[in-house]
Design a protein around this motif. Structure first.
Motif, PDB file in Angstrom:
ATOM      1  N   TYR A  77       0.835  -1.210   0.000  1.00 27.35           N
ATOM      2  CA  TYR A  77       0.000   0.000   0.000  1.00 27.35           C
ATOM      3  C   TYR A  77       0.865   1.253   0.000  1.00 27.35           C
ATOM      4  N   TRP A  78       0.316   2.284  -0.593  1.00 30.23           N
ATOM      5  CA  TRP A  78       0.998   3.580  -0.703  1.00 30.23           C
ATOM      6  C   TRP A  78      -0.049   4.681  -0.534  1.00 30.23           C
ATOM      7  N   VAL A  79       0.338   5.732   0.153  1.00 30.96           N
ATOM      8  CA  VAL A  79      -0.528   6.903   0.302  1.00 30.96           C
ATOM      9  C   VAL A  79       0.312   8.141  -0.019  1.00 30.96           C
ATOM     10  N   ALA A 112      -1.133  11.464   4.162  1.00 32.23           N
ATOM     11  CA  ALA A 112      -0.753  10.465   5.177  1.00 32.23           C
ATOM     12  C   ALA A 112      -1.322  10.845   6.537  1.00 32.23           C
ATOM     13  N   GLY A 113      -1.454   9.838   7.393  1.00 34.20           N
ATOM     14  CA  GLY A 113      -1.875  10.082   8.761  1.00 34.20           C
ATOM     15  C   GLY A 113      -3.371  10.282   8.932  1.00 34.20           C
ATOM     16  N   GLN A 114      -4.152   9.956   7.906  1.00 32.74           N
ATOM     17  CA  GLN A 114      -5.613  10.132   7.984  1.00 32.74           C
ATOM     18  C   GLN A 114      -6.345   8.788   8.003  1.00 32.74           C
ATOM     19  N   GLY A 115      -5.594   7.705   8.134  1.00 33.61           N
ATOM     20  CA  GLY A 115      -6.228   6.393   8.205  1.00 33.61           C
ATOM     21  C   GLY A 115      -6.508   5.750   6.852  1.00 33.61           C
ATOM     22  N   LEU A 116      -6.053   6.400   5.785  1.00 33.24           N
ATOM     23  CA  LEU A 116      -6.361   5.875   4.442  1.00 33.24           C
ATOM     24  C   LEU A 116      -5.757   4.496   4.216  1.00 33.24           C
ATOM     25  N   ALA A 117      -4.477   4.324   4.562  1.00 31.51           N
ATOM     26  CA  ALA A 117      -3.833   3.030   4.315  1.00 31.51           C
ATOM     27  C   ALA A 117      -4.538   1.929   5.103  1.00 31.51           C
ATOM     28  N   HIS A 126       5.001  -7.169   3.893  1.00 34.72           N
ATOM     29  CA  HIS A 126       6.454  -7.131   4.044  1.00 34.72           C
ATOM     30  C   HIS A 126       6.878  -5.673   4.148  1.00 34.72           C
ATOM     31  N   CYS A 127       7.495  -5.284   5.243  1.00 40.20           N
ATOM     32  CA  CYS A 127       7.938  -3.886   5.362  1.00 40.20           C
ATOM     33  C   CYS A 127       9.253  -3.794   6.121  1.00 40.20           C
ATOM     34  N   GLY A 133       8.076   2.487  10.327  1.00 35.59           N
ATOM     35  CA  GLY A 133       7.183   2.351  11.482  1.00 35.59           C
ATOM     36  C   GLY A 133       5.725   2.512  11.133  1.00 35.59           C
ATOM     37  N   SER A 154       4.191   1.754   8.325  1.00 31.54           N
ATOM     38  CA  SER A 154       3.679   0.561   7.656  1.00 31.54           C
ATOM     39  C   SER A 154       3.457  -0.575   8.654  1.00 31.54           C
ATOM     40  N   ARG A 156       2.799  -0.218  11.731  1.00 28.18           N
ATOM     41  CA  ARG A 156       1.643   0.183  12.552  1.00 28.18           C
ATOM     42  C   ARG A 156       0.327  -0.160  11.841  1.00 28.18           C
ATOM     43  N   VAL A 157       0.291   0.065  10.515  1.00 30.09           N
ATOM     44  CA  VAL A 157      -0.909  -0.290   9.742  1.00 30.09           C
ATOM     45  C   VAL A 157      -1.161  -1.791   9.879  1.00 30.09           C
ATOM     46  N   LYS A 205      -2.452  -2.585  13.367  1.00 35.73           N
ATOM     47  CA  LYS A 205      -3.829  -2.107  13.573  1.00 35.73           C
ATOM     48  C   LYS A 205      -4.848  -3.024  12.907  1.00 35.73           C
TER      49      LYS A 205
HETATM   50  C1  LIG Z   1       3.010   3.576   5.236  1.00 35.06           C
HETATM   51  C2  LIG Z   1       1.858   4.377   4.646  1.00 35.06           C
HETATM   52  C3  LIG Z   1       1.133   3.534   3.618  1.00 35.06           C
HETATM   53  C4  LIG Z   1       0.891   4.747   5.804  1.00 35.06           C
HETATM   54  O1  LIG Z   1      -0.265   5.392   5.237  1.00 35.06           O
HETATM   55  P1  LIG Z   1      -1.279   6.227   6.151  1.00 35.06           P
HETATM   56  O2  LIG Z   1      -2.520   6.464   5.374  1.00 35.06           O
HETATM   57  O3  LIG Z   1      -0.583   7.405   6.717  1.00 35.06           O
HETATM   58  O4  LIG Z   1      -1.577   5.175   7.322  1.00 35.06           O
HETATM   59  P2  LIG Z   1      -2.699   5.300   8.452  1.00 35.06           P
HETATM   60  O5  LIG Z   1      -3.043   6.748   8.642  1.00 35.06           O
HETATM   61  O6  LIG Z   1      -3.802   4.353   8.105  1.00 35.06           O
HETATM   62  O7  LIG Z   1      -1.964   4.731   9.742  1.00 35.06           O
HETATM   63  C5  LIG Z   1      -0.652   5.152  10.032  1.00 35.06           C
HETATM   64  C6  LIG Z   1      -0.291   4.766  11.447  1.00 35.06           C
HETATM   65  O8  LIG Z   1       1.129   4.815  11.577  1.00 35.06           O
HETATM   66  C7  LIG Z   1       1.475   5.661  12.647  1.00 35.06           C
HETATM   67  N1  LIG Z   1       2.793   6.195  12.327  1.00 35.06           N
HETATM   68  C8  LIG Z   1       3.092   7.206  11.491  1.00 35.06           C
HETATM   69  N2  LIG Z   1       4.430   7.373  11.454  1.00 35.06           N
HETATM   70  C9  LIG Z   1       4.960   6.427  12.278  1.00 35.06           C
HETATM   71  C10 LIG Z   1       6.282   6.061  12.644  1.00 35.06           C
HETATM   72  N3  LIG Z   1       7.352   6.708  12.155  1.00 35.06           N
HETATM   73  N4  LIG Z   1       6.462   5.038  13.522  1.00 35.06           N
HETATM   74  C11 LIG Z   1       5.401   4.375  14.036  1.00 35.06           C
HETATM   75  N5  LIG Z   1       4.113   4.652  13.698  1.00 35.06           N
HETATM   76  C12 LIG Z   1       3.926   5.674  12.831  1.00 35.06           C
HETATM   77  C13 LIG Z   1       0.349   6.654  12.706  1.00 35.06           C
HETATM   78  O9  LIG Z   1       0.320   7.319  13.956  1.00 35.06           O
HETATM   79  C14 LIG Z   1      -0.838   5.734  12.482  1.00 35.06           C
HETATM   80  O10 LIG Z   1      -1.112   4.945  13.618  1.00 35.06           O
HETATM   81  P3  LIG Z   1      -2.283   5.338  14.683  1.00 35.06           P
HETATM   82  O11 LIG Z   1      -3.585   5.321  13.917  1.00 35.06           O
HETATM   83  O12 LIG Z   1      -2.192   4.312  15.737  1.00 35.06           O
HETATM   84  O13 LIG Z   1      -1.952   6.747  15.157  1.00 35.06           O
HETATM   85  C15 LIG Z   1       2.344   5.692   3.977  1.00 35.06           C
HETATM   86  O14 LIG Z   1       3.134   6.409   4.890  1.00 35.06           O
HETATM   87  C16 LIG Z   1       3.134   5.437   2.702  1.00 35.06           C
HETATM   88  O15 LIG Z   1       2.590   5.397   1.618  1.00 35.06           O
HETATM   89  N6  LIG Z   1       4.458   5.280   2.834  1.00 35.06           N
HETATM   90  C17 LIG Z   1       5.313   5.016   1.659  1.00 35.06           C
HETATM   91  C18 LIG Z   1       5.025   3.664   1.013  1.00 35.06           C
HETATM   92  C19 LIG Z   1       5.174   2.532   1.978  1.00 35.06           C
HETATM   93  O16 LIG Z   1       6.044   2.542   2.837  1.00 35.06           O
HETATM   94  N7  LIG Z   1       4.281   1.557   1.831  1.00 35.06           N
HETATM   95  C20 LIG Z   1       4.320   0.353   2.629  1.00 35.06           C
HETATM   96  C21 LIG Z   1       5.286  -0.621   2.031  1.00 35.06           C
HETATM   97  S1  LIG Z   1       5.429  -2.081   3.053  1.00 35.06           S
END
Ligand SMILES: CC(C)(COP(=O)(O)OP(=O)(O)OC[C@H]1O[C@@H](n2cnc3c(N)ncnc32)[C@H](O)[C@@H]1OP(=O)(O)O)[C@@H](O)C(=O)NCCC(=O)NCCS
Length: 99
Positions: free
Chosen positions: A21-23, A28-33, A56-57, A62, A64, A66-67, A70
């Motif tokens: 997944y990618w956002v 980011a940080g809005q629960g989309l992933a 796999h991350c 962190g 990813s 966390r997603v 959750k």
């Molecule tokens: C990883 C990614 C998909 C997360 O997307 P997102 O929409 O922000 O995820 P969500 O909002 O659903 O949830 C993010 C959670 O991570 C937490 N978080 C954010 N940064 C963090 C960090 N550095 N360490 C630990 N947790 C972290 C948030 O607080 C949230 O948790 P919470 O609901 O308990 O507060 C996005 O950052 C992304 O696209 N990253 C680049 C691509 C990538 O890494 N994809 C995954 C490959 S395995």
């Protein structure tokens, strides 16, 4: 405009699908992933030949991990991995959700 994407990949052996997944950073940080990945995992486990979904991350990713946590995935193991980008540690976490 694409703000988020999820993908299911058949590259983790029989009975499994890998979920990615990618956002876009400004959304980011809005629960989309979590929302999209959760829906994809549920759809994957509804397929007759799929008994597990893997995420796999990198251990340094962190958000990813966390997603995965959750969504109820369990951290199964950590393995060495090729470092492809500057932010990666070279250790990969494998999270699994079973049907
Ligand atoms: C990883 C990614 C998909 C997360 O997307 P997102 O929409 O922000 O995820 P969500 O909002 O659903 O949830 C993010 C959670 O991570 C937490 N978080 C954010 N940064 C963090 C960090 N550095 N360490 C630990 N947790 C972290 C948030 O607080 C949230 O948790 P919470 O609901 O308990 O507060 C996005 O950052 C992304 O696209 N990253 C680049 C691509 C990538 O890494 N994809 C995954 C490959 S395995």
């Amino acid at each position: 405009v694409v703000v988020a994407a999820v993908v299911l990949m058949r590259r983790v052996g029989p009975g499994g699908l890998e979920l990615g997944y990618w956002v876009r950073s400004d959304r980011a940080g809005q629960g989309l992933a979590t929302e999209l990945a959760g829906a994809a995992a549920e759809a994957a486990l509804a397929l007759p030949d799929v008994e597990r979904v893997e995420i796999h991350c990198d251990v340094a990713n962190g958000a990813s991990g966390r997603v995965a946590a959750k969504l109820g995935f369990t951290l199964d193991r950590e393995v060495d991995d090729e470092v492809l980008t500057a932010g990666e540690s070279g250790r990969l976490q494998i999270w699994i959700l079973r049907r």
